[in-house]
Design an enzyme around this catalytic site. Structure first.
Site, PDB file in Angstrom:
ATOM      1  N   PHE A  52       0.831  -1.199   0.000  1.00 37.35           N
ATOM      2  CA  PHE A  52       0.000   0.000   0.000  1.00 37.35           C
ATOM      3  C   PHE A  52       0.865   1.248   0.000  1.00 37.35           C
ATOM      4  CE2 PHE A  52      -2.418  -3.309   2.098  1.00 37.35           C
ATOM      5  CZ  PHE A  52      -3.721  -3.140   1.655  1.00 37.35           C
ATOM      6  N   ASP A  53       0.437   2.241  -0.756  1.00 43.66           N
ATOM      7  CA  ASP A  53       0.959   3.589  -0.555  1.00 43.66           C
ATOM      8  C   ASP A  53       0.300   4.123   0.718  1.00 43.66           C
ATOM      9  OD1 ASP A  53       2.136   6.173  -1.134  1.00 43.66           O
ATOM     10  OD2 ASP A  53       0.125   6.788  -1.750  1.00 43.66           O
TER      11      ASP A  53
END
Length: 673
Positions: free
Chosen positions: A358-359
């Protein structure tokens, strides 16, 4: 809608490789093939009953069987001719050869039964595939065909296709919006579920500068922009058109889903290769079986009959339809919930991976910094600190400044005072300075105060600052004259649903939940602890994010990357499956992602992972059914199983795999119960 025409054009080819039947002008339209199949079945049954009851001579039952040949073989022959003209030797041709062979041996009843069951299976298969396609095609019909546009002092009804960017359309309560655009007048709430999958209507209000907003439509705030096909609430609104009908978010989604049909999943590629080798091998076996009378003591008719039975048993009809029917049903089900999946590859891969990266900003967090902590120095009132910060930061356009201004206003409430800041200057990379009440004021990062002569930051304040940083906050210390007023913590707070989403993903079998972020490691660790990630990597530049994704793929095999589809495009491109958040209205996100969550809603992620898992399971079930039936029937027919029984099992397996695939259209997210 112009998109409908594009969709229909792209859908004339059936998923299993056969051309779609054209029933235009037929007596019963789309149901003609099914009607012919049922009529063939009735004729077969009548012929068998007459023969059993010895009603009439043999010619009566034979005539009925011949009539069954005509109705049962009409569409099969038509399709086989089209395939042969295109230099394709398909399953239809094999069935016709087997039926002709049975007739040559005088087995008219078994040949008629073969054509009846094959045409019935094919007609039900085409009906089922059409049903899955209609679930997608329905998206194209959501936008209205006409719109009320205001041109000068008059209003007129015009086709949606004629709308041009910059024109103003009027939308009444409970009407569907005709185009993507921004609200210029009126307030309302809009049901965006057809595009984004959001279950709750979204409040909308007019934008300040409409022309600037449509020029940068994908960056316009969500409460100002609307999409074609969504449903207006109780308020009358005026909307400035941002895009042509063919370029709207809805149109692009429909076209991309239609294009996704042509993309082959890994399993589909395997089955294609298998069929290319399997069919010639079967034909070779059939030729050998036809010559068996030369080796064993039996009539040529028996050898020929056995060869035809093996030909029927080994035709991979169920195998050909097993994967594309599941993929199309899965893509259609995802599209109905505001998730765009670009074909079988991403759908199947997402269902088999165990790692997701995930960012942070805008994905796991809200993407908007908020004032979370205020620590005042000894002898200072919080109201004094916040009034000074509000006066100074109100002059700044830095992203953190708006968070400080909003936070200070909310905390002050009735304690807000009129404080004036003069000579406001930005300190690049550090903060801001100004004159307040004749004293120099600094609101800046802690490092800035090591460069001043005002004296060291008090130990208690420095300790409070370190704790805030350890908790993931970006901190700003406030100095007025020679007196330190306190420290303020600002943080991009995690989404409320993030922790719940991570729990659901673990339930679905995702073992590694990793964050890759450009923020410092302490901030990354803090967010990871809050939402329940297994690992966090901070201080990463964009190129380092790509290297991290490559490392994860080497270590763990398949890995998905979830981001905003813009800044994270390189990392998403290097992942097994790139997943874009909030793709509605964003061309870049739609292009960059393999899977696009149209709404800015992280809770859609467990749904699409669960759907992909279920699709992968259905594909495996279909493969076992189709290959298992073929594996059982081939030796059975070699050792004497008749054509009629072989056809019954063969076509039955085709119908079973199609029905099994259609279950995906009714998929429900079990983790949301």
């Amino acid at each position: 809608m112009a998109t409908s025409e594009k969709y229909e054009h792209s859908s004339t080819k059936a998923e299993d490789g056969h051309d779609g039947h054209d029933h235009a002008g037929s007596l019963f339209g789309e149901k003609t093939e099914l009607f012919f199949a049922l009529l063939a079945g009735a004729l077969v049954l009548a012929g068998w009953l007459f023969k059993k009851a010895e009603i009439g001579s043999d010619w009566l039952s034979t005539t009925l069987y011949c009539a069954a040949y005509v109705f049962g073989g009409y569409f099969t022959l038509k399709e086989a001719i089209d395939n042969l003209r295109a230099k394709r030797f398909e399953i239809d041709t094999l069935m016709l050869v087997a039926a002709a062979g049975a007739a040559a041996l005088g087995k008219w009843g078994e040949g008629a039964l073969l054509l009846f069951l094959f045409s019935l299976g094919h007609s039900l298969e085409h009906f089922a595939m059409a049903r899955a396609r209609r679930a997608i095609e329905a998206l194209a019909k959501l936008a209205p065909e006409t719109a009320i546009v205001r041109r000068g002092d008059i209003t007129e009804e015009v086709p949606v296709e004629s709308l041009q960017p910059g024109e103003i359309v009027l939308v009444k309560p409970n009407e569907r919006l005709p185009a993507d655009g921004v609200i210029t007048k009126g307030t309302t709430s809009v049901n965006q579920a057809p595009v984004t999958g959001e279950s709750v209507p979204v409040d909308k209000e007019p934008v300040t500068d409409a022309k600037a907003a449509i020029a940068a439509f994908d960056k316009t705030p969500a409460n100002n922009r609307v999409f074609a096909g969504t449903i207006n609430g109780a308020g009358s609104i005026e909307v400035m058109v941002a895009r042509l009908a063919t370029q709207s978010t809805m149109a692009r989604v429909v076209q991309m889903v239609a294009d996704a049909e042509a993309q082959r999943s890994p399993t589909q590629q395997f089955t294609d290769k298998f069929e290319r080798k399997f069919v010639p091998a079967v034909l070779g076996l059939v030729v050998l079986l036809m010559l068996a009378f030369l080796v064993i003591d039996e009539p040529f008719a028996d050898s020929f009959y056995r060869a035809m039975a093996v030909l029927v048993a080994s035709s991979p009809c169920a195998l050909a339809i097993s994967v594309p029917s599941a993929v199309l049903s899965g893509v259609a089900r995802a599209g109905r919930s505001g998730v765009l999946v670009k074909g079988g590859g991403p759908l199947e891969n997402l269902g088999t991976l165990t790692s997701i990266a995930f960012d942070k900003t805008g994905t796991l967090t809200e993407g908007k910094p908020k004032m979370t902590d205020v620590v005042v120095a000894s002898g200072t009132e919080e109201a004094e600190l916040l009034n000074v910060v509000l006066a100074v930061e109100a002059h700044s356009d830095h992203p953190l400044a708006s968070a400080l201004v909003i936070g200070a206003r909310d905390r002050l409430g009735g304690k807000r005072q009129q404080v004036t800041a003069n000579n406001v200057k930005s300190i690049t990379g550090r903060g801001i300075e100004a004159d307040v009440d004749g004293e120099k004021v600094y609101v800046a990062k802690p490092i800035h105060f090591t460069e001043l002569t005002a004296g060291a930051v008090p130990e208690a304040l420095a300790s409070a600052n370190e704790k805030l940083v350890a908790n993931g906050c970006t901190t700003m210390i406030v100095l007025k004259g020679e007196r330190y007023l306190g420290v303020i913590g600002v943080m991009d707070t995690p989404r409320e649903v993030a922790g719940e989403v991570m729990g659901k993903l673990r339930t679905l079998g995702i073992e590694r939940l990793i964050m890759i972020s450009g923020d410092n490691q302490k901030v990354a660790d803090s967010v990871a602890r809050t939402v329940g990630l297994t690992e966090a990597r901070g201080d990463l530049m964009p190129d380092q994010k790509v290297e991290e994704i490559k490392r994860l793929r080497e270590t763990h095999g398949k890995v998905a990357m979830v981001g905003d589809g813009v800044n994270d495009a390189p990392a998403m491109a290097n992942s097994t499956v790139g997943i874009a958040m909030g793709a509605a209205g964003s061309d870049v996100a739609l292009e960059a992602a393999d899977v696009a969550l149209m709404g800015d809603d992280l809770s859609q992620l467990p749904f699409v992972v669960g759907l992909s898992r279920q699709t992968s399971s259905v594909i495996k079930q279909n493969l076992w059914i189709s290959l298992g039936v073929v594996a059982a029937l081939i030796p059975a027919t070699i050792f004497g199983l008749n054509i009629g029984t072989a056809v019954l099992f063969h076509e039955g397996s085709t119908i079973i795999v199609v029905i099994n695939a259609l279950r995906l259209l009714a998929f429900k997210d079990k983790t949301s119960a």
